[in-house]
Scaffold this active site. Structure first.
Site, short mmCIF file in Angstrom:
data_model
loop_
_atom_site.label_atom_id
_atom_site.label_comp_id
_atom_site.label_asym_id
_atom_site.label_seq_id
_atom_site.Cartn_x
_atom_site.Cartn_y
_atom_site.Cartn_z
N GLU A 45 12.63 0.13 59.82
CA GLU A 45 12.98 1.41 60.43
C GLU A 45 14.40 1.39 60.99
OE1 GLU A 45 11.00 4.16 60.35
OE2 GLU A 45 9.67 2.93 59.12
N TRP A 48 16.78 1.75 58.11
CA TRP A 48 16.88 3.17 57.73
C TRP A 48 17.86 3.88 58.66
CZ3 TRP A 48 15.73 6.23 53.80
CH2 TRP A 48 14.70 5.88 52.92
N TRP A 99 15.40 29.94 48.62
CA TRP A 99 14.43 29.88 49.70
C TRP A 99 13.82 31.26 49.99
CZ3 TRP A 99 13.51 24.98 50.39
CH2 TRP A 99 14.53 24.04 50.28
N ASN A 103 6.30 10.05 63.78
CA ASN A 103 7.08 10.08 62.54
C ASN A 103 6.26 10.51 61.33
OD1 ASN A 103 9.65 9.64 61.23
ND2 ASN A 103 8.64 7.98 60.14
N TRP A 135 15.54 23.95 54.62
CA TRP A 135 15.40 22.77 55.48
C TRP A 135 16.31 22.86 56.70
CZ3 TRP A 135 19.92 20.01 56.13
CH2 TRP A 135 20.91 20.15 55.15
N TRP A 170 15.12 15.41 57.17
CA TRP A 170 14.87 16.75 56.62
C TRP A 170 15.28 16.84 55.16
CZ3 TRP A 170 11.99 20.75 57.83
CH2 TRP A 170 11.44 20.77 59.12
#
Length: 442
Positions: free
Chosen positions: A260, A263, A291, A326, A344, A367
């Site tokens: 993590e 990341w 969208w 998460n 998004w 996102w």
């Protein structure tokens, strides 16, 4: 001839601690006594509509702690409120500044701000020295063999791990140099009300991390109904805890937790190398998705009234606490972008407003991953089923019962979209838009 004392300045930003602080350590090792500085940046604060923003309160509380620690040493923190460039002009008038130290920040606004301060200092022949502090590897330390930045996580993480040595995780011994802080009487702090803000009622997590949570992270992290994550995001975001301390512990006790943190480095470097992601899709073709952006659906999502218990629990938890687990973040983000075909950026902005641990790099990366538009993102045809996620990760319904107690009653709304229809609509919409983009390129 000036009778002012020659000094160095250390500029605190995302590093609200005195211990194990790279830039502060470099300043304290310089030839001049160090005056620490913090600027409440008007350019950032003016954009916050909520004047009880918990994050401003969190920063303020930690500035007060720093001031107490420095006052106990016979020094002080210089705290200003305004536009950084104007404040720096005032500081250069008030002090005989010889060197300025700080820790690097990788966000586009921060890069722009630092460049303008660098140019101002350069005119006065004052050096401006940055250090790496909020990540383990930065800039071009982990790149492909040809020197280009990685855009896929797995090879990045392999190279990151191969490059890691004990030296990268060593703490800086700042406390050995505390006597190099400038001796001065305590300088006044602006109040929150001076800046137009009020105290928040938010409950901030402790920065003393629970070792058991990290050690059991791999087995427990996906279950939002139990205390299975460290909630250290807000402390990492504002640097009240050292990333080196956390990564060193993770390296010994939990490879999954270390992942993590890798990341986190990855997303910071994506933002640094590809600043266009702040406002646009990492992959340009995803900016052509048509969208739907149904405002009533977006409102239902924001309020946790979609008729999907896992989604609604996550949104209500976020609205009430400033935190969201998460696993649930992935579910609610997928639901907004795929089931509701909502841009998004709408969801990203809502999270940016609500999350205590809001961090542009991680929020944007998450996102865009959910929307399929980011680097190394989930493929567009991967659409989380919010019901099966609920069944899998909240089997005993602890999480949903906590946040959506009415979910099995007549008071609970019917689903605002039907899963099978919404999934197929998302896949068809993405497929057509990407195909049209491909044709336009050929």
């Amino acid at each position: 001839m000036s009778n002012k004392k020659n000094i160095s300045i250390f500029w605190h930003r995302r590093d609200l601690r005195l211990h194990d602080n790279a830039g502060a350590y470099n300043a304290l090792k310089s030839d001049f006594p160090v005056l620490p500085l913090f600027i409440f940046d008007k350019n950032i604060l003016d954009k916050l509509d909520n004047k009880e923003d918990a994050r401003v309160h969190f920063i303020y509380k930690n500035i007060q702690k720093l001031q107490t620690q420095l006052t106990d040493m016979g020094s002080s923190l210089l705290v200003k409120y305004g536009q950084p460039l104007e404040i720096w002009k005032e500081i250069l008038d008030d002090y005989e500044v010889k060197e300025v130290y700080t820790n690097r920040d990788y966000e586009p606004y921060a890069q722009e701000r630092d460049k303008s301060v660098y140019e101002l200092l350069k005119e006065k022949d004052i050096s401006f020295k940055g250090a790496k502090d909020q990540v383990i590897f930065d800039k071009n330390e982990v790149t492909k063999d040809d020197g280009k930045p990685y855009t896929v996580y797995t090879p990045y993480s392999r190279k990151w791990r191969a490059a890691l040595t004990d030296d990268h995780l060593k703490s800086y011994p700042n406390n050995d140099c505390f006597n190099n802080y400038l001796k001065t009487k305590p300088l006044p702090l602006p109040t929150l009300s001076d800046m137009g803000f009020k105290l928040s009622e938010a409950d901030f997590p402790d920065k003393e991390f629970d070792e058991d949570i990290i050690e059991q992270y791999a087995e427990r992290r996906n279950f939002p109904g139990i205390q299975s994550t460290t909630r250290l995001g807000v402390h990492l975001r504002f640097g009240t805890i050292s990333i080196r301390q956390l990564a060193a512990y993770a390296k010994e006790h939990s490879d999954t937790f270390l992942n993590e943190l890798i990341w986190r480095d990855f997303y910071h470097m994506i933002l640094y190398h590809f600043p266009h992601v702040e406002d646009n899709a990492f992959r340009a073709k995803y900016d052509t998705i048509p969208w739907v952006n149904n405002e009533a659906h977006f409102k239902a999502w924001c309020e946790g009234k979609t008729g999907y218990p896992m989604v609604d629990a996550g949104m209500r938890e976020l609205n009430e606490t400033g935190f969201m687990h998460n696993r649930v973040r992935m579910v609610v983000a997928s639901f907004l972008t795929k089931h509701l075909l909502t841009d998004w950026r709408w969801g990203e902005a809502y999270f940016a407003e609500k999350l205590l641990d809001f961090d542009l790099a991680a929020n944007n990366g998450g996102w865009q991953w959910a929307a399929g538009s980011g680097c190394d993102a989930a493929p567009y045809f991967r659409v989380f089923n919010p019901t099966s996620q609920f069944d899998k990760f909240d089997k005993d319904r602890t999480y949903v019962n906590t946040w959506v107690p009415e979910w099995e009653t007549a008071e609970y709304p019917k689903p605002i979209v039907e899963h099978k229809f919404a999934r197929q609509r998302a896949i068809d919409t993405y497929k057509e838009a990407l195909s049209n983009w491909q044709e336009a390129q050929s």
